[in-house]
Write a protein that holds these residues in place. Structure first.
Motif, PDB file in Angstrom:
ATOM      1  N   GLY A 470       9.681  39.473  33.070  1.00 42.07           N
ATOM      2  CA  GLY A 470       8.557  38.911  33.561  1.00 42.07           C
ATOM      3  C   GLY A 470       8.102  39.324  35.078  1.00 42.07           C
ATOM      4  O   GLY A 470       9.137  39.982  35.635  1.00 42.07           O
ATOM      5  N   THR A 471       6.965  39.055  35.830  1.00 42.67           N
ATOM      6  CA  THR A 471       6.589  39.701  36.778  1.00 42.67           C
ATOM      7  C   THR A 471       6.052  38.469  37.815  1.00 42.67           C
ATOM      8  O   THR A 471       5.074  38.845  38.566  1.00 42.67           O
ATOM      9  N   LEU A 472       6.524  37.312  37.565  1.00 41.04           N
ATOM     10  CA  LEU A 472       6.289  36.374  38.223  1.00 41.04           C
ATOM     11  C   LEU A 472       7.590  35.595  38.783  1.00 41.04           C
ATOM     12  O   LEU A 472       8.615  35.817  38.196  1.00 41.04           O
ATOM     13  N   PRO A 473       7.440  35.129  40.030  1.00 43.44           N
ATOM     14  CA  PRO A 473       8.591  34.256  40.527  1.00 43.44           C
ATOM     15  C   PRO A 473       9.254  33.259  39.776  1.00 43.44           C
ATOM     16  O   PRO A 473       8.491  32.516  39.040  1.00 43.44           O
ATOM     17  N   HIS A 482      14.739  37.643  39.988  1.00 44.19           N
ATOM     18  CA  HIS A 482      14.542  39.130  40.624  1.00 44.19           C
ATOM     19  C   HIS A 482      15.615  39.334  41.552  1.00 44.19           C
ATOM     20  O   HIS A 482      15.928  40.415  41.812  1.00 44.19           O
ATOM     21  N   LYS A 483      15.472  38.266  42.584  1.00 49.08           N
ATOM     22  CA  LYS A 483      16.469  38.508  43.829  1.00 49.08           C
ATOM     23  C   LYS A 483      17.698  38.515  43.391  1.00 49.08           C
ATOM     24  O   LYS A 483      18.569  39.239  43.908  1.00 49.08           O
ATOM     25  N   LEU A 484      18.171  37.991  42.386  1.00 46.76           N
ATOM     26  CA  LEU A 484      19.680  38.154  41.842  1.00 46.76           C
ATOM     27  C   LEU A 484      19.948  39.541  41.328  1.00 46.76           C
ATOM     28  O   LEU A 484      20.961  40.033  41.637  1.00 46.76           O
ATOM     29  N   PHE A 485      19.020  40.164  40.541  1.00 41.82           N
ATOM     30  CA  PHE A 485      19.130  41.535  40.164  1.00 41.82           C
ATOM     31  C   PHE A 485      18.687  42.531  41.345  1.00 41.82           C
ATOM     32  O   PHE A 485      18.753  43.869  41.268  1.00 41.82           O
ATOM     33  N   GLU A 491       9.151  43.930  39.220  1.00 44.14           N
ATOM     34  CA  GLU A 491       9.762  44.763  38.190  1.00 44.14           C
ATOM     35  C   GLU A 491      10.749  43.856  36.959  1.00 44.14           C
ATOM     36  O   GLU A 491      11.039  42.734  37.370  1.00 44.14           O
ATOM     37  N   MET A 492      10.690  44.551  35.830  1.00 40.05           N
ATOM     38  CA  MET A 492      11.218  43.940  34.670  1.00 40.05           C
ATOM     39  C   MET A 492      12.598  44.652  34.716  1.00 40.05           C
ATOM     40  O   MET A 492      12.658  45.714  34.689  1.00 40.05           O
ATOM     41  N   PRO A 503      24.545  42.187  34.211  1.00 36.09           N
ATOM     42  CA  PRO A 503      24.426  40.761  34.241  1.00 36.09           C
ATOM     43  C   PRO A 503      24.760  40.009  35.503  1.00 36.09           C
ATOM     44  O   PRO A 503      25.777  40.592  36.173  1.00 36.09           O
ATOM     45  N   VAL A 504      24.061  38.996  36.064  1.00 36.32           N
ATOM     46  CA  VAL A 504      24.418  38.430  37.217  1.00 36.32           C
ATOM     47  C   VAL A 504      24.923  36.869  36.935  1.00 36.32           C
ATOM     48  O   VAL A 504      24.041  36.367  36.053  1.00 36.32           O
TER      49      VAL A 504
END
Length: 581
Positions: A470-473, A482-485, A491-492, A503-504
């Motif tokens: 997804g591209t939403l928070p 997204h922050k974890l990645f 970005e997807m 993976p995180v």
């Protein structure tokens, strides 16, 4: 009702503004959230149909750990069936092989053999351990009569069975009876002469040895087999249509075709030829054969179980192999393992499956358990495959089966079941989620976030984020994915529409003991123009924004229909009993 409620909320928001000269932002956010959810629910129903009232979306198991294989018990057998094997001759039994009581005589004109006369009023009849030969009888063995054999019967001839009889065999018996259906309790040696005789078996309770003489032997679909015996042998190959489970190793000289439409539990299979499963779910401790071919449903391996063959082929989308959580299982191939059916093979091997491949690996463009071969290369060896693609999860060439094949036979492996070494080695389930943006078929890919959940000895959950499409928070257990990645929200990740990332993990204090507890791990998305996150829900009987499975199945690529990968999901929406993955 929903539109009326939303209009009421809107009026209330503006009333607050006029009365207080302050716009109620929280109330407006709630109104927007309702609009978003209603729009998503309508799109879901338009694409998949109305959910069943009892649809739990995979979150329906309470307080159970994920266990994918046979636990050694039977699921469809009558309770305490093994008690039948402890039979003894009743006091009112009438001996047939006795000239003294007049029940046996020699007929030189018609049978040219000794003949046993069946007393019309006898409810229990038997032949003694001294009997040896063909059982020729005069008269009818009526419905409900019990017949005991302690001798050696080489076949049945003469009179008629006029009803359902229970035959107890503690000696040696060739079963060739074809007049009526029978129940058989065997603690001796039983030879079922041909398929006509086999078709007359209703229930067979085995604690001895059985040999089926058909060519190939056919275990009939109406028959139920209960066995913990010493031998279950098919010298001319076999076909299994039968119901229920066989708690014993089936030994086959030749090929074995398992074509029952019901789930089947068989302790073990040894065959000199090809073992083929074309329908139904198969649960086994081990299969050892020249060739193994699966065109059926799921294959479940017992803890420490294995599949061993020269060649192995998986040729249907529903063919997947699973092992019990927290244990090991092995797939060992000496020549070639292949996966066919083009892009329909969208399943995965569970984390507890390891591979010993001395020959070639032909993926035919499939993705399974992390093994990808987009150019359809047929590799000359597993080493060549590893050289190009690496060794995902360290699962290739992990070990080898050892010792004589037995049910539950162990095999050696050096790979730890907890590769991270953090104590979270119990896999609970995988969750797929939509961020409520979907409005058409291509939008419903259920990959806006995908994560696995593991627990430790204290049942505390570790959440492993696998993909963010997804591209939403979007947060999972309070952490923005997204922050974890370490990428931007736009970005997807790991959906073939953006960067590929490892993976995180998120370590939590959430207690999880089963699939239902996965609902405790909250997923929230913040829509554009709103300040308040919306929780993604999977309420019973309502359109779902998330779904759970207890297997590590693949997620869909970005903007590819979920039902294109899992065709039966749409059926599952309206019928929770459908196995869609």
């Amino acid at each position: 009702m929903k539109k009326y409620l939303m209009m009421g909320l809107a009026a209330l928001a503006f009333a607050s503004c006029s009365n207080k000269d302050v716009f109620d932002q929280e109330l407006v956010d709630q109104m927007k959230q309702n609009e978003v959810v209603e729009k998503y629910n309508k799109a879901f129903i338009r694409v998949f149909g109305e959910p069943a009232a009892n649809q739990t979306w995979g979150f329906g198991t309470v307080g159970t750990r994920a266990a994918d294989t046979w636990d050694g018990t039977h699921t469809c057998l009558e309770a305490n069936w093994e008690d039948k094997l402890n039979f003894s001759l009743p006091a009112n039994a009438v001996q047939l092989d006795s000239e003294e009581n007049g029940n046996m005589y020699y007929d030189q004109w018609y049978y040219n053999a000794y003949v046993c006369k069946i007393p019309s009023d006898a409810k229990v009849i038997y032949v003694s351990k001294d009997f040896n030969g063909e059982f020729v009888f005069d008269g009818n063995i009526a419905d409900g009569v019990s017949f005991y054999n302690y001798g050696t019967i080489t076949g049945f001839r003469g009179g008629n069975f006029t009803g359902t009889t229970t035959i107890y065999n503690a000696g040696t018996m060739t079963y060739n009876v074809g007049q009526q259906d029978h129940n058989i309790v065997n603690t001796g040696t039983l030879y079922v002469k041909d398929n006509d005789a086999c078709a007359k078996i209703l229930n067979l309770y085995n604690g001895g040895s059985i040999e089926f003489g058909g060519s190939p032997a056919q275990l009939h679909s109406k028959s139920t087999y209960y066995s913990n015996g010493k031998k279950f042998y098919m010298p001319n190959g076999g076909v299994i249509e039968s119901k229920c489970d066989i708690h014993e190793t089936i030994t086959v000289k030749g090929d074995l075709n398992i074509q029952t439409g019901t789930d089947k539990k068989i302790c073990g299979i040894e065959a000199t030829g090809r073992v083929q499963n074309t329908a139904g779910r198969l649960e086994v401790s081990y299969i050892e054969a020249k060739d193994i071919y699966f065109e059926g449903n799921h294959i479940y391996l017992n803890p420490e179980g294995y599949l061993k063959a020269e060649t192995m082929e998986f040729d249907k989308a529903a063919c997947d192999v699973h092992a019990a959580t927290g244990s090991n299982a092995l797939v060992e191939v000496t020549k070639n393992i292949s996966f066919k059916n083009d892009n329909d093979f969208n399943r995965t091997f569970s984390d507890n499956i390891y591979f010993k491949v001395d020959g070639s690996i032909d993926m035919n463009g499939q993705t399974n358990g992390g093994f990808t071969d987009a150019d359809r290369t047929l590799y000359n060896s597993a080493a060549d495959y590893i050289a190009k693609h690496g060794n995902p999860n360290n699962h290739l060439n992990a070990g080898t089966a050892t010792g004589s094949p037995k049910c539950g036979n162990a095999w050696s492996v050096d790979t730890p079941t907890d590769p991270e070494g953090d104590g979270y080695d119990n896999f609970i389930g995988r969750v797929f989620a939509e961020d409520l943006s979907a409005s058409g078929e291509t939008d419903f890919d259920f990959n806006d976030v995908v994560f696995d959940v593991y627990t430790n000895a204290d049942n505390k959950a570790k959440v492993v984020i696998l993909a963010a499409g997804g591209t939403l928070p979007l947060t999972v257990a309070g952490e923005e994915v997204h922050k974890l990645f370490e990428v931007g929200v736009e970005e997807m990740v790991n959906t073939k529409a953006g960067p590929e990332k490892d993976p995180v993990a998120i370590y939590t204090d959430i207690t999880v003991t089963g699939l239902k507890d996965l609902q405790k791990i909250t997923i929230k998305v913040t829509k554009e123009g709103s300040e308040t996150p919306i929780e993604l829900l999977a309420n019973v009987g309502e359109p779902a924004a998330k779904i759970a499975v207890n297997k590590k199945i693949d997620w869909q690529d970005e903007r590819k229909e979920f039902v294109r990968k899992y065709e039966d999901f749409q059926k599952y929406v309206s019928d929770p009993s459908v196995e869609w993955y």
